[in-house]
Design a protein around this motif. Sequence first.
Motif, PDB file in Angstrom:
ATOM      1  N   ILE A  20       0.872  -1.186   0.000  1.00  5.35           N
ATOM      2  CA  ILE A  20       0.000   0.000   0.000  1.00  5.35           C
ATOM      3  C   ILE A  20       0.899   1.223   0.000  1.00  5.35           C
ATOM      4  N   GLU A  21       0.553   2.224  -0.775  1.00  7.89           N
ATOM      5  CA  GLU A  21       1.320   3.471  -0.779  1.00  7.89           C
ATOM      6  C   GLU A  21       0.405   4.627  -0.415  1.00  7.89           C
ATOM      7  N   LYS A  22       0.713   5.273   0.678  1.00  7.22           N
ATOM      8  CA  LYS A  22      -0.028   6.429   1.160  1.00  7.22           C
ATOM      9  C   LYS A  22       0.884   7.653   1.058  1.00  7.22           C
ATOM     10  N   PRO A  23       0.331   8.851   1.160  1.00  7.02           N
ATOM     11  CA  PRO A  23       1.185  10.047   1.052  1.00  7.02           C
ATOM     12  C   PRO A  23       2.340  10.077   2.045  1.00  7.02           C
ATOM     13  N   PHE A  24       2.109   9.589   3.270  1.00  3.97           N
ATOM     14  CA  PHE A  24       3.131   9.688   4.296  1.00  3.97           C
ATOM     15  C   PHE A  24       3.732   8.337   4.702  1.00  3.97           C
ATOM     16  N   TYR A  77      -3.926   5.102   9.601  1.00  2.47           N
ATOM     17  CA  TYR A  77      -3.019   4.348   8.731  1.00  2.47           C
ATOM     18  C   TYR A  77      -2.835   2.927   9.273  1.00  2.47           C
ATOM     19  N   VAL A  78      -2.555   2.827  10.576  1.00  4.35           N
ATOM     20  CA  VAL A  78      -2.336   1.516  11.189  1.00  4.35           C
ATOM     21  C   VAL A  78      -3.582   0.643  11.039  1.00  4.35           C
ATOM     22  N   GLN A  79      -4.758   1.237  11.250  1.00  2.00           N
ATOM     23  CA  GLN A  79      -5.992   0.478  11.090  1.00  2.00           C
ATOM     24  C   GLN A  79      -6.153  -0.019   9.656  1.00  2.00           C
ATOM     25  N   GLU A  80      -5.867   0.825   8.692  1.00  2.00           N
ATOM     26  CA  GLU A  80      -5.978   0.430   7.290  1.00  2.00           C
ATOM     27  C   GLU A  80      -5.022  -0.710   6.956  1.00  2.00           C
ATOM     28  N   PHE A  81      -3.812  -0.660   7.490  1.00  2.00           N
ATOM     29  CA  PHE A  81      -2.835  -1.710   7.220  1.00  2.00           C
ATOM     30  C   PHE A  81      -3.269  -3.029   7.856  1.00  2.00           C
ATOM     31  N   ILE A  82      -3.811  -2.971   9.063  1.00  2.00           N
ATOM     32  CA  ILE A  82      -4.293  -4.185   9.729  1.00  2.00           C
ATOM     33  C   ILE A  82      -5.436  -4.803   8.930  1.00  2.00           C
ATOM     34  N   ARG A  83      -6.367  -3.977   8.481  1.00  2.00           N
ATOM     35  CA  ARG A  83      -7.495  -4.489   7.697  1.00  2.00           C
ATOM     36  C   ARG A  83      -7.020  -5.088   6.377  1.00  2.00           C
ATOM     37  N   VAL A 126       1.947   3.709  21.284  1.00  2.00           N
ATOM     38  CA  VAL A 126       0.765   4.488  21.677  1.00  2.00           C
ATOM     39  C   VAL A 126      -0.288   4.511  20.565  1.00  2.00           C
ATOM     40  N   PRO A 127       0.032   4.957  19.332  1.00  2.00           N
ATOM     41  CA  PRO A 127      -0.996   4.946  18.288  1.00  2.00           C
ATOM     42  C   PRO A 127      -1.457   3.543  17.894  1.00  2.00           C
ATOM     43  N   VAL A 128      -0.591   2.538  18.005  1.00  2.00           N
ATOM     44  CA  VAL A 128      -1.018   1.165  17.696  1.00  2.00           C
ATOM     45  C   VAL A 128      -2.042   0.691  18.724  1.00  2.00           C
ATOM     46  N   LEU A 129      -1.798   0.960  19.991  1.00  2.00           N
ATOM     47  CA  LEU A 129      -2.768   0.576  21.009  1.00  2.00           C
ATOM     48  C   LEU A 129      -4.087   1.293  20.785  1.00  2.00           C
ATOM     49  N   ALA A 130      -4.023   2.553  20.371  1.00  2.00           N
ATOM     50  CA  ALA A 130      -5.249   3.297  20.072  1.00  2.00           C
ATOM     51  C   ALA A 130      -5.973   2.700  18.877  1.00  2.00           C
ATOM     52  N   ALA A 131      -5.235   2.341  17.829  1.00  2.00           N
ATOM     53  CA  ALA A 131      -5.849   1.777  16.628  1.00  2.00           C
ATOM     54  C   ALA A 131      -6.584   0.481  16.943  1.00  2.00           C
ATOM     55  N   VAL A 132      -5.937  -0.405  17.694  1.00  2.00           N
ATOM     56  CA  VAL A 132      -6.558  -1.691  18.032  1.00  2.00           C
ATOM     57  C   VAL A 132      -7.733  -1.484  18.989  1.00  2.00           C
ATOM     58  N   SER A 133      -7.603  -0.522  19.899  1.00  2.00           N
ATOM     59  CA  SER A 133      -8.699  -0.240  20.841  1.00  2.00           C
ATOM     60  C   SER A 133      -9.954   0.212  20.100  1.00  2.00           C
ATOM     61  N   PHE A 173     -12.502  -7.229  13.851  1.00  2.00           N
ATOM     62  CA  PHE A 173     -11.472  -8.176  14.276  1.00  2.00           C
ATOM     63  C   PHE A 173     -10.260  -7.393  14.767  1.00  2.00           C
ATOM     64  N   THR A 174      -9.543  -7.970  15.695  1.00  2.00           N
ATOM     65  CA  THR A 174      -8.311  -7.365  16.200  1.00  2.00           C
ATOM     66  C   THR A 174      -7.166  -8.361  16.014  1.00  2.00           C
ATOM     67  N   PRO A 175      -5.924  -7.895  16.052  1.00  2.00           N
ATOM     68  CA  PRO A 175      -4.792  -8.806  15.860  1.00  2.00           C
ATOM     69  C   PRO A 175      -4.795  -9.938  16.882  1.00  2.00           C
ATOM     70  N   ARG A 176      -4.253 -11.083  16.467  1.00  2.00           N
ATOM     71  CA  ARG A 176      -4.143 -12.206  17.401  1.00  2.00           C
ATOM     72  C   ARG A 176      -3.245 -11.832  18.572  1.00  2.00           C
ATOM     73  N   THR A 177      -2.164 -11.115  18.275  1.00  2.00           N
ATOM     74  CA  THR A 177      -1.247 -10.711  19.342  1.00  2.00           C
ATOM     75  C   THR A 177      -0.783  -9.278  19.114  1.00  2.00           C
ATOM     76  N   LEU A 178      -0.426  -8.639  20.217  1.00  2.00           N
ATOM     77  CA  LEU A 178       0.212  -7.323  20.206  1.00  2.00           C
ATOM     78  C   LEU A 178       1.531  -7.439  20.956  1.00  2.00           C
TER      79      LEU A 178
END
Length: 468
Positions: free
Chosen positions: A82-86, A164-170, A186-193, A201-206
């Motif tokens: 995936i290619e995003k602007p940032f 971004y993290v949510q989009e990549f997980i999906r 911090v942002p990963v925990l927020a994305a999964v929350s 669905f959420t990741p099997r592990t963090l």
Amino acid sequence: MLYQLYETQRALMAPFSEFASASAKLYSHPLSPFSHTPMAQRVAAGFDLLHRLAKEYEKPAFGIHTVRVGGVDVAVQEKVAIEKPFCRLLRFKRFTDDHDVLVKMKTQPTVLVVAPLSGHHATLLRDTVRSLLQDHKVYITDWTDARMVPVEKGPFHLHDYVHYVQEFIRHIGPGVHVMSVCQPTVPVLAAVSLMASDGEFTPRTLTMMGGPIDARKSPTAVNNLAMNKSHSWFENNVIYRVPPNYPGAGRAVYPGFLQHTGFVAMNPDRHLSSHYDYFLDLIRGDGDSAEAHRQFYDEYNAVLDMPAEYYLDTIKVVFQDFALVNGTWRVKGRLVRPQDITGTALLTVEGELDDISGAGQTKAAHALCTGIPVEHQFHYDVPGAGHYGIFSGRRWREMVYPRVRDFIANFHGAHPGDVPRPIKMVEVPGAPHVPPGTPPRRRRTGTKTATRAAAASGRKTSPRRAQR
């Protein structure tokens, strides 16, 4: 204005850097009439060092072309998923003609490594990726230098990072395992929350390593700076506009050269000693130690600009408001609730000697994720490891990675609500037991230079080992 002055200085230094490089080659070339005297060797070493001090360091490559899986060397190809602007989501695709290994690779877990957007490029996690590729399918976030992003692409805030993290997980899909290193915890925990709150669905592990979940615990010099200066101070003193010679001209950023100055200022004596040792190694003809120095500083000196919005958001949310641990963080108006995560296992990793994320800052995630059963929560303190040692170098490969690998394997086939075979807190089955406080095993390197080069970043592991 400061950014423009820096670019002017860099442009003026470029010819001197090239001249120094050419002079070093002249005085060290075997056919040169100047190369057979001790004085010529010293002159060549001095010019070489001058070249490296004055040159511009560009983004390094991952350079992972093969990896050993099941006793067989398999080819690795780097692809853009995936290619995003940032950011680009990179996938390290493995190829082999060996049928048994191919079948094994198809059943291996998929890991998304969320690299930090905090000054250095994602290639800082090269050793992390190389180890993971032995037993996993691997994706990684490759953040873009903000000065290369045109202004018309819009701003980039902390909440954009979360999305971004949510989009990549999906994109990767159910069954993914997520590893975050340092800043992105911090942002990963927020994305999964937020995904858990929405019933997704959420990741099997963090796996969360060396991050400032709760920066109030054991604050380091980095934390103190962020906490003791006002938000307006950062806005007025470290934010500048990108000069006209870049695609992102006019974009407000926290420049990479300022970040690099801060990195060096943390351990100036170590950097000075490391460069002097490099000079001596060139004179002695110690090519291995000199190359270790080059590899380390090629990575360490390559920095990127961060979007100003994202940087200032992080200062406020993580280091001043402590919004995540106080339960007040809202992402686009939606409250971040880590307690809603139930079907994800959690492993936190901290380094005993970490001088960037202090003791207890990452472990604080367990107190927030109350919806995760206690038998699915684990923590590991890495004896003798600094910040970089938990994801790179010998301690990563021999102490941390076996635990991460087995933690992921334990929960790879599990479904939400299932309890895999029992696992003790801290210790993961299959990993060597290393009691806290055990002195690290040392190996001879033949020179002190590599160790001192690594020490320049606060690590206890030599750059030569970290790059292997």
